[in-house]
Each structure stands twice: as structure tokens, then as C-alpha cells.
Design an enzyme around this catalytic site. Structure first.
Site, PDB file in Angstrom:
ATOM      1  N   TYR A 142       0.851  -1.188   0.000  1.00 41.52           N
ATOM      2  CA  TYR A 142       0.000   0.000   0.000  1.00 41.52           C
ATOM      3  C   TYR A 142       0.888   1.239   0.000  1.00 41.52           C
ATOM      4  O   TYR A 142       1.835   1.334   0.793  1.00 41.52           O
ATOM      5  CB  TYR A 142      -0.897   0.018   1.243  1.00 41.52           C
ATOM      6  CG  TYR A 142      -1.745   1.258   1.365  1.00 41.52           C
ATOM      7  CD1 TYR A 142      -2.907   1.406   0.620  1.00 41.52           C
ATOM      8  CD2 TYR A 142      -1.367   2.286   2.226  1.00 41.52           C
ATOM      9  CE1 TYR A 142      -3.678   2.554   0.727  1.00 41.52           C
ATOM     10  CE2 TYR A 142      -2.134   3.436   2.346  1.00 41.52           C
ATOM     11  CZ  TYR A 142      -3.287   3.567   1.587  1.00 41.52           C
ATOM     12  OH  TYR A 142      -4.045   4.708   1.690  1.00 41.52           O
ATOM     13  N   ASP A 239       9.394   2.799  -0.238  1.00 43.69           N
ATOM     14  CA  ASP A 239       8.345   3.336   0.624  1.00 43.69           C
ATOM     15  C   ASP A 239       8.683   2.899   2.051  1.00 43.69           C
ATOM     16  O   ASP A 239       8.504   1.737   2.416  1.00 43.69           O
ATOM     17  CB  ASP A 239       6.985   2.808   0.200  1.00 43.69           C
ATOM     18  CG  ASP A 239       5.834   3.408   0.992  1.00 43.69           C
ATOM     19  OD1 ASP A 239       6.079   3.877   2.120  1.00 43.69           O
ATOM     20  OD2 ASP A 239       4.700   3.388   0.503  1.00 43.69           O
ATOM     21  N   LYS A 267       4.900   9.844   9.502  1.00 43.16           N
ATOM     22  CA  LYS A 267       4.669  10.320  10.857  1.00 43.16           C
ATOM     23  C   LYS A 267       5.361   9.544  11.971  1.00 43.16           C
ATOM     24  O   LYS A 267       5.367  10.006  13.116  1.00 43.16           O
ATOM     25  CB  LYS A 267       3.172  10.389  11.127  1.00 43.16           C
ATOM     26  CG  LYS A 267       2.403   9.150  10.710  1.00 43.16           C
ATOM     27  CD  LYS A 267       0.922   9.439  10.569  1.00 43.16           C
ATOM     28  CE  LYS A 267       0.168   8.272   9.966  1.00 43.16           C
ATOM     29  NZ  LYS A 267       0.487   8.070   8.537  1.00 43.16           N
TER      30      LYS A 267
END
Length: 439
Positions: A142, A239, A267
Site C-alpha cells: 500500500y 516506501d 509520521k
């Protein structure tokens, strides 16, 4: 808390004013629950129930909820600077410099607000630099909500080998430019690049596909991607939105010694405060500079709140104690679950890396790609997670999802988790044996 502010009433109010009652589609839970407080390793709902949190907001809470040093840094920043929207702030420069020192590929850094924004910008840059349109992603990974990548995550067996978009309204012309391959399959990548390399701008890889739990890359896979992309003039993009900072300050790339052209982070660098980063080689990243031809903008990019939180979080991680603590507790949790399941005769394997552990309800066997997880008994997986939540252990009740240990977890927390897991597994209904065999 008012007498009428309960889980049921808040969820019902949310459904009246928020589509589906949640502000992100993957937050829906199978029972009414509304959280009103978070502290350390614990969550508290509107019915005044306490939960030991292993969800960690899908992973970025590495220090624990409402960490005092992080919150203090945010408050200090807010007391002197908010949002300027011109030039650069001292905090942004300091954070970019810190990321440059820790992340192998980070010769230049751009700050944004979410992992989706970071991957979108990375793909735009790759297409601009190469003059090509196609990208490669992998089944089960994802990379955000945009059309080029929002596909082939949790796919049913009949969708393997074809496009499986997650949303209506996605542009077919964008979807068709994305090639989906099996993770860990070096031959499939080599063959695709041999046949279509001149059309492919980038290979985008979630270095550990944590969105399907914890599927580790084969030792040679990431290096093969590096070699093949260089050979064909294709950008390699890691990623690291989940792996970055949770597994190491320099991301997973610093662990395996493979340096991509570009990498995305988010984050976890700020213990959950909103921030993301795109890092990469200077000659590529400088194309984002004014006059470089590739547009990058955002009013909230480099906002002082997220930047201050990131600086404070990184300072805590730099001691090395946080990762050592979390990794050790995750290992105890994983080993304990395996031992309990073996004693009870329940087919279970626990995949773990760093502070992440994931129980799969299947016989122990190599797990190297998404289709290996078709052996997972989803009915047992969901029942276990939901029942653990009912006993105050919050493991998000979605099949294949990760559990995360934070610095706020203690050995006593792990021991209590294992005691409750034993009770729950012992009570697991036998008729879930063959139900729902894929995600």
C-alpha cells in the site's frame, strides 16, 4: 465526560455528520467505540474502558501516546512560530539536516504532510526525470490513496494477476500504467524490465510489506531491484512510511545496505504528529527546486508542529535505547504467542521484525509474498483480535494487520497480553477451523 457521551452515542452522532462515521475508510470497527484519551501504551474510550494499545495508529506511535518531551517541543514551537508560508524556518532546516545525517539516500529532503503525498511526488519526479509513464508496484503493498497506487493490496484469489483497484472513480488510463508483480519475485521484475524497461519510470516497493503484516524481503531481493533498475535507467523508490524510524533511524535501507534513488517517510519520525518526507539523491531532488521543472507545493509543508515533534522524537531515538527496548519486548510477545498456540494445538505462526509482530493463523511455513497468506484462517484471525479487544488488549480487528510495541510498553504489559491470549486462544470456537481462508 457527560452522562450522554458514550461509545454508542458518539458513534451515532458521528454517523450523522461524517460519512460512515469515520474520517478514514480503514477506521471502521465492528462495534461502537469512540476514543476520548490516550496516554503512554493505553487508550481510553467514552465508556471509560482502558485498552493496552498495540495498534499505535497503524504504527507511528513509537514512543507512546502523548509523550511528554514531544508534546513539550510542540508547545515550545507553537509559542514562537506557527505557519509562515514564505521562505524557510529554522526548524525545517534543522530537521532536513538531521534526516540527511541519518538516512543513506537523503542528500536532499522535502517535507510534506502524509505518506500519500510523498509517494505521489516521488512518482511525479520519476516520470519527469525518465520521460516514461509506467511504474511497477507489488501485490499486497500500500502506497497511499492516489490512482497510480491504490490497487492490489488485499486482493481475493481471482484478482491476482490483474488490476484490482480499491475505489470507484479512479482513472483507467492511470491504472493501466501500473504494473503489479509478486513481491520477492526477482525473475518477474527482471523479465518485466527486459520487455518494457524503456516504458517504466520507477519501481516502488514497500521494503517490508507491513500492510499485509510482516512479509520480509529475501536477502537478495532488494539488492536485485537496485541492480536491475540501474541497468534499465529506472528509478528505485523505497516506501519507508512504516519501516522508517520504527525499525531504524535510517530506515530499513540502513539495515540492509541498499540505497534507493528516492525514499518516502512519514509520521513515525514525529511519534504520530502529521508530517512526511521525500528524500533522495541531490541531482533528482533538485528538479523540485524553482526552475527545476517539477512542481512541489503545500501550505502545510514543514509546519512547525510536525517539525518540532519530529526533532524531539528523533532525539529520543538517537540514544538507541528505544529500539532495543521495543525489539526485545516484541520478541517476547512473538515467542510467547507461538508457545501458547503450540501447547493448545492451534496452527499459528508469528512473523516479527523489530518492534512489529503479527500472528497468522496457519501452520509455520515460509511467508514470502501475498499469496502465501491465503493459508491464513481469516475467521480465526478476526475472532482472536476482536476477543482480545473485548479483554482490553487493542489489536485492531482487521485480518493481517500489525501489532506494534512502543517505548511505553513494559514487560508487565507483555506478560498480561500473553496471559489473556492464552485465555482467548483456549476459548476459540472449533467451528472457525475452515472458514474464510483468504483476506
Amino acid at each position: 465526560m457527560t452522562a450522554t457521551m458514550t461509545n454508542a452515542t458518539l458513534v451515532e452522532r458521528a454517523r450523522q455528520v461524517i460519512p460512515g462515521g469515520v474520517n478514514s475508510g480503514n477506521r471502521v470497527l465492528p462495534w461502537p467505540i469512540a476514543f476520548v484519551r490516550a496516554e503512554g501504551a493505553y487508550l481510553f474510550d467514552a465508556d471509560d474502558r482502558q485498552y493496552l494499545d498495540y495498534h499505535a495508529a497503524f504504527g507511528p506511535i513509537i514512543l507512546g501516546h502523548n509523550h511528554p518531551q514531544v508534546n513539550a517541543a510542540v508547545a515550545e514551537a507553537m509559542s514562537r512560530i506557527d505557519i509562515i508560508g514564505a521562505g524557510v524556518t529554522d526548524l525545517e532546516v534543522e530537521l532536513a539536516d538531521r534526516l540527511n545525517r541519518h538516512i543513506p539516500c537523503a542528500e536532499r529532503v522535502l517535507l510534506t504532510n502524509s505518506g500519500s503525498e510523498a509517494t505521489y511526488a516521488a512518482l511525479r519526479l520519476a516520470r519527469a526525470v525518465t520521460g516514461r509513464n509506467k511504474i511497477i508496484k507489488f501485490q499486497g503493498t500500500y502506497h497511499g490513496w492516489h490512482d497510480a497506487v491504490l490497487m492490489n493490496v488485499i486482493s481475493p484469489p481471482e484478482k491476482i494477476g490483474q488490476h484490482d483497484p480499491l475505489s470507484l472513480g479512479m482513472l483507467p488510463d492511470v491504472i493501466r500504467h501500473t504494473i503489479v508483480l509478486p513481491f520477492n519475485d526477482t525473475e518477474a521484475v527482471a523479465d518485466t524490465l527486459h520487455r518494457q524497461g524503456e516504458e517504466i519510470a520507477a519501481v516502488l516497493v514497500e521494503v517490508i510489506p507491513h500492510n499485509i503484516g510482516c512479509v520480509l524481503p529475501r536477502p537478495e531481493f532488494l539488492q536485485a531491484l537496485r541492480d536491475l533498475t540501474r541497468q534499465h535507467g529506472v528509478m528505485l523508490i523505497f516506501d519507508e512510511v512504516i519501516t522508517g524510524f520504527r525499525h531504524a533511524l535510517g530506515g530499513y535501507q540502513s539495515i540492509v545496505g541498499v540505497t534507493p534513488d528516492l525514499a518516502t517517510f512519514a509520521k513515525a519520525m514525529a511519534n504520530g504528529f502529521p508530517i512526511a518526507a521525500l528524500a533522495g539523491r541531490a541531482e533528482l531532488m533538485d528538479r523540485f527546486a524553482p526552475g527545476g521543472g517539477v512542481f512541489f507545493a503545500g501550505t502545510y509543508n514543514g509546519h512547525s508542529i510536525g517539525v518540532a515533534a519530529a526533532l524531539a522524537t528523533i532525539a529520543e531515538l538517537e540514544s538507541g535505547e528505544v529500539h532495543a527496548h521495543c525489539f526485545a519486548l516484541a520478541q517476547i510477545a512473538a515467542d510467547g504467542l507461538m508457545q501458547i498456540a503450540a501447547e493448545l494445538g492451534i496452527p499459528l505462526t508469528v512473523a516479527r521484525f523489530g518492534s512489529v509482530f503479527v500472528p497468522y493463523f496457519m501452520e509455520p511455513a515460509p511467508i514470502e509474498n501475498y499469496t502465501d497468506l491465503f493459508r491464513n484462517n481469516t475467521a480465526r484471525d478476526l475472532w482472536f483480535r476482536k476477543t482480545m479487544c473485548e479483554h482490553g488488549i487493542f489489536m485492531i480487528p482487521t485480518a493481517l494487520k500489525r501489532n506494534h510495541v512502543s517505548a511505553a510498553h513494559t514487560r508487565a504489559d507483555i506478560d498480561r497480553t500473553l496471559e489473556i491470549a492464552r485465555q482467548v486462544l483456549r476459548a476459540m470456537p472449533a467451528d472457525l477451523e475452515r472458514s474464510a481462508r483468504y483476506p
